[in-house]
Design an enzyme around this catalytic site. Structure first.
Site, short mmCIF file in Angstrom:
data_model
loop_
_atom_site.label_atom_id
_atom_site.label_comp_id
_atom_site.label_asym_id
_atom_site.label_seq_id
_atom_site.Cartn_x
_atom_site.Cartn_y
_atom_site.Cartn_z
N CYS A 86 2.76 0.81 6.88
CA CYS A 86 2.98 2.07 6.17
C CYS A 86 4.19 2.10 5.26
O CYS A 86 4.19 2.78 4.23
CB CYS A 86 3.12 3.22 7.18
SG CYS A 86 1.91 3.21 8.53
N CYS A 89 4.30 1.73 1.22
CA CYS A 89 3.94 2.82 0.31
C CYS A 89 4.78 4.07 0.55
O CYS A 89 5.12 4.79 -0.39
CB CYS A 89 2.46 3.18 0.45
SG CYS A 89 1.35 1.98 -0.29
N HIS A 90 5.09 4.36 1.82
CA HIS A 90 5.76 5.62 2.15
C HIS A 90 7.27 5.48 2.31
O HIS A 90 7.96 6.50 2.43
CB HIS A 90 5.17 6.21 3.44
CG HIS A 90 3.71 6.53 3.33
ND1 HIS A 90 3.24 7.61 2.60
CD2 HIS A 90 2.61 5.91 3.83
CE1 HIS A 90 1.91 7.64 2.67
NE2 HIS A 90 1.50 6.63 3.40
N MET A 127 -4.84 5.77 0.23
CA MET A 127 -4.50 5.70 1.64
C MET A 127 -5.65 5.01 2.39
O MET A 127 -6.78 5.49 2.39
CB MET A 127 -4.28 7.11 2.20
CG MET A 127 -4.16 7.19 3.70
SD MET A 127 -2.57 6.62 4.31
CE MET A 127 -2.73 7.11 6.05
N HIS A 366 7.17 -0.17 -10.24
CA HIS A 366 6.47 -0.99 -9.26
C HIS A 366 6.18 -2.39 -9.78
O HIS A 366 6.93 -3.31 -9.53
CB HIS A 366 5.18 -0.29 -8.82
CG HIS A 366 4.52 -0.95 -7.66
ND1 HIS A 366 5.13 -1.05 -6.42
CD2 HIS A 366 3.31 -1.55 -7.53
CE1 HIS A 366 4.33 -1.69 -5.58
NE2 HIS A 366 3.21 -2.00 -6.23
N HIS A 408 -1.37 0.88 -11.73
CA HIS A 408 -1.14 -0.24 -10.81
C HIS A 408 -1.79 -1.47 -11.43
O HIS A 408 -2.89 -1.89 -11.04
CB HIS A 408 -1.72 0.06 -9.44
CG HIS A 408 -1.23 -0.87 -8.37
ND1 HIS A 408 -1.58 -2.20 -8.31
CD2 HIS A 408 -0.41 -0.66 -7.31
CE1 HIS A 408 -1.00 -2.76 -7.26
NE2 HIS A 408 -0.28 -1.85 -6.63
#
Length: 582
Positions: A86, A89-90, A127, A366, A408
């Site tokens: 996790c 991304c978070h 997600m 990113h 992305h």
């Protein structure tokens, strides 16, 4: 149902007023019974131990009134799962980036049932469906929902002493060969990430045979080549960097180091006169980068990236390092600092008196890659929905370009547009569009640094676009789309006839695999540009494959299946990676 309608339907289904059951990426299959779900701790990824030994040193925050309780054992296991699955991304501190923030003020308001369903079924914005895919069982889904309602814990730092304690040189430089000792076709070799087994596969691009399996860190994110084409570097989610000497017979890990506790990036110096001299690793935690000796990985210089956010000028405690690029114009690395939105141009010519030029771009930088000339870094600020254009020669920001939702691109794709000349393409996680940006300020000045055309693809959930200088095709994957038909196939556009739309190539079906989610991800060309390889990414205990497509006929040339191909994802052709060909 098209992606736009499906996205609205799923968003409504997950509203706080009424939490409905919706399908994850595997399609409309019913949720499997608990007896059919494999326990996380028995899978290869579950056996992964973070650098700090199952997060030792992370203290469990005190229980708050109204917040579900957790045992110490549950908290330890949940922390481990969070870092594995996790945090990328978070965020380690749960403040969000590509994924939404999971801070207690948000998660406690959403409530346990909502969080369980969201973890179980995922969302069309990217997600994953951790429960319905079989990655987490029912108890673990509940545990993770309770975990993100707790106060976030801060893991320990990782400094020079920690790095040097992890640093190993298995083969000293003076013991390595002075010429290639094997008969492998190294330029057409593929380094393939075997995500959940903590390995890479070296696959011959001519015979399609697995030459070697090499043990690495967990969930390798990228493979990068040194400028000489001799050394292959890989780094994974656990921040382990492996340096592999491809000249040895067989290729061998000659050095390794842990540069932190979670990472995504590694690169080698490529400026003329500095080839292979230095390597750099950027970490998600701690938020920093380290410059290392390029032949031994000895850590030389650590630089923190904590600081102020572009625009708001507010302090951020966790600005993580995402993509890193090596300049061919100056002896410097370009370091993406995700949360602060800054690009650091790090001059490595004098480490004792090192200078860093800071370029303010946009938050949540990113990934990205070079335009076709090699002068401009096309840099995705995905949560800002922008592409920042960095001029590597003049060392400044050229443009900030609005694109679709959550770009992305991977490294993106450079194509020759029939009308606008050289353009660079990105797809998006959050919508179905592919943005084409003009990159020729001299030959096509009116269209430079603008979105000159927007294509409509299969849907959101795209991670990579791909082409090759010798190809007239533009390939777009959609592995995180909630619709099974989209996630198991790819779209391909004819560059010379973009208005015609795309053809769908059902890679998952062509693989011959009938079980599992069969997510199709990351096209990669061979050296000649005559064929493109796609991963069919399945569960740890399920059959995965690599499907090789003829770029001219769009027909299958080979399906590579092997029990050792455990969750294949990224693929990196040695020559294309070495020469920055995309």
């Amino acid at each position: 149902m098209n992606f736009k309608r499906k996205r609205l339907a799923v968003a409504a289904a997950f509203s706080l007023a009424a939490v409905a059951m919706v399908s994850g990426p595997a399609g409309g299959a019913e949720k499997p019974g608990a007896d059919k779900l494999k326990k996380h701790e028995t899978s290869p990824s579950g056996q992964y131990q973070p650098n700090i030994g199952a997060m030792k040193g992370v203290e469990q925050p005190g229980t708050k009134p109204g917040v579900p309780t957790m045992t110490e054992a549950e908290y330890t296991e949940a922390t481990k799962i969070y870092f594995e699955r996790c945090a990328g991304c978070h965020g380690v501190l749960r403040k969000g980036a590509t994924g939404k923030p999971l801070t207690p003020d948000i998660t406690r308001e959403q409530g346990l049932e909502y969080l369980e369903n969201f973890i179980d079924y995922g969302s069309p914005a990217g997600m994953p469906n951790w429960g319905t895919s079989g990655t987490l069982n029912k108890k673990q889904v509940n545990m993770m929902a309770r975990y993100i309602m707790q106060d976030p814990a801060s893991p320990p730092e990782w400094g020079m002493a920690d790095m040097k304690a992890s640093w190993k040189v298995h083969v000293p430089v003076d013991k390595r060969p002075t010429k290639q000792m094997n008969n492998w076709d190294l330029p057409n070799l593929f380094s393939v990430t075997l995500r959940d087994s903590g390995e890479i596969a070296l696959i011959d691009g001519g015979t399609y045979k697995i030459r070697q399996i090499i043990k690495t860190g967990y969930a390798v994110h990228i493979s990068r080549m040194s400028a000489s084409g001799r050394y292959l570097m890989v780094t994974g989610r656990d921040a382990k960097v492996n340096l592999i000497d491809l000249w040895m017979n067989p290729p061998t890990v000659v050095a390794e180091i842990n540069t932190g506790m979670e990472a995504r990036s590694v690169e080698s110096s490529k400026m003329k006169g500095w080839e292979d001299k230095y390597a750099i690793s950027g970490t998600y935690w701690p938020p920093q980068f380290v410059i290392m000796d390029g032949k031994t990985l000895e850590p030389l210089k650590i630089v923190s990236t904590r600081g102020m956010v572009v625009g708001t000028q507010e302090y951020h405690p966790e600005p993580r390092v995402a993509a890193i690029l090596s300049s061919h114009f100056y002896p410097e690395f370009l370091v993406n600092v995700k949360e602060t939105g800054k690009v650091l141009m790090v001059d490595y010519s004098d480490l004792k008196n090192m200078t860093i030029k800071t370029i303010d771009a946009a938050p949540f930088l990113h990934d990205g890659g070079l335009d076709s000339s090699g002068r401009y870094f096309m840099d995705a600020a995905n949560a800002s929905n922008k592409i920042a254009v960095i001029d590597l020669k003049d060392r400044k920001l050229t443009a900030l370009i609005e694109v679709g939702t959550t770009p992305h691109p991977g490294r993106g794709a450079n194509i020759m547009h029939p009308k606008f000349g050289p353009v660079w393409a990105t797809s998006h996680l959050g919508d179905e569009t592919i943005s084409l940006i003009g990159t020729d300020p001299k030959g096509h000045p009116k269209s430079a640094w603008k979105v000159v055309q927007t294509l409509e693809g299969q849907g959101g959930g795209s991670l990579f676009v791909k082409t090759h200088p010798k190809s007239t095709n533009l390939w777009v994957d959609t592995p995180l789309n909630p619709d099974e038909e989209a996630s198991t196939s790819v779209a391909v556009f004819d560059v010379n006839n973009l208005d015609k739309g795309y053809k769908v190539i059902p890679i998952g079906e062509l693989s011959g695999i009938s079980e599992g989610a069969r997510r199709v991800v990351q096209g990669e060309y061979n050296k000649a540009g005559t064929e493109i390889w796609f991963s069919v990414w399945n569960g740890v205990k399920q059959t995965s494959a690599i499907v090789v497509i003829d770029d001219k006929t769009l027909k299958v040339k080979k399906v590579i299946k092997d029990k050792r191909l455990v969750t294949p994802t990224g693929k990196f052709n040695v020559y294309n990676t070495q020469k920055d060909i995309y």
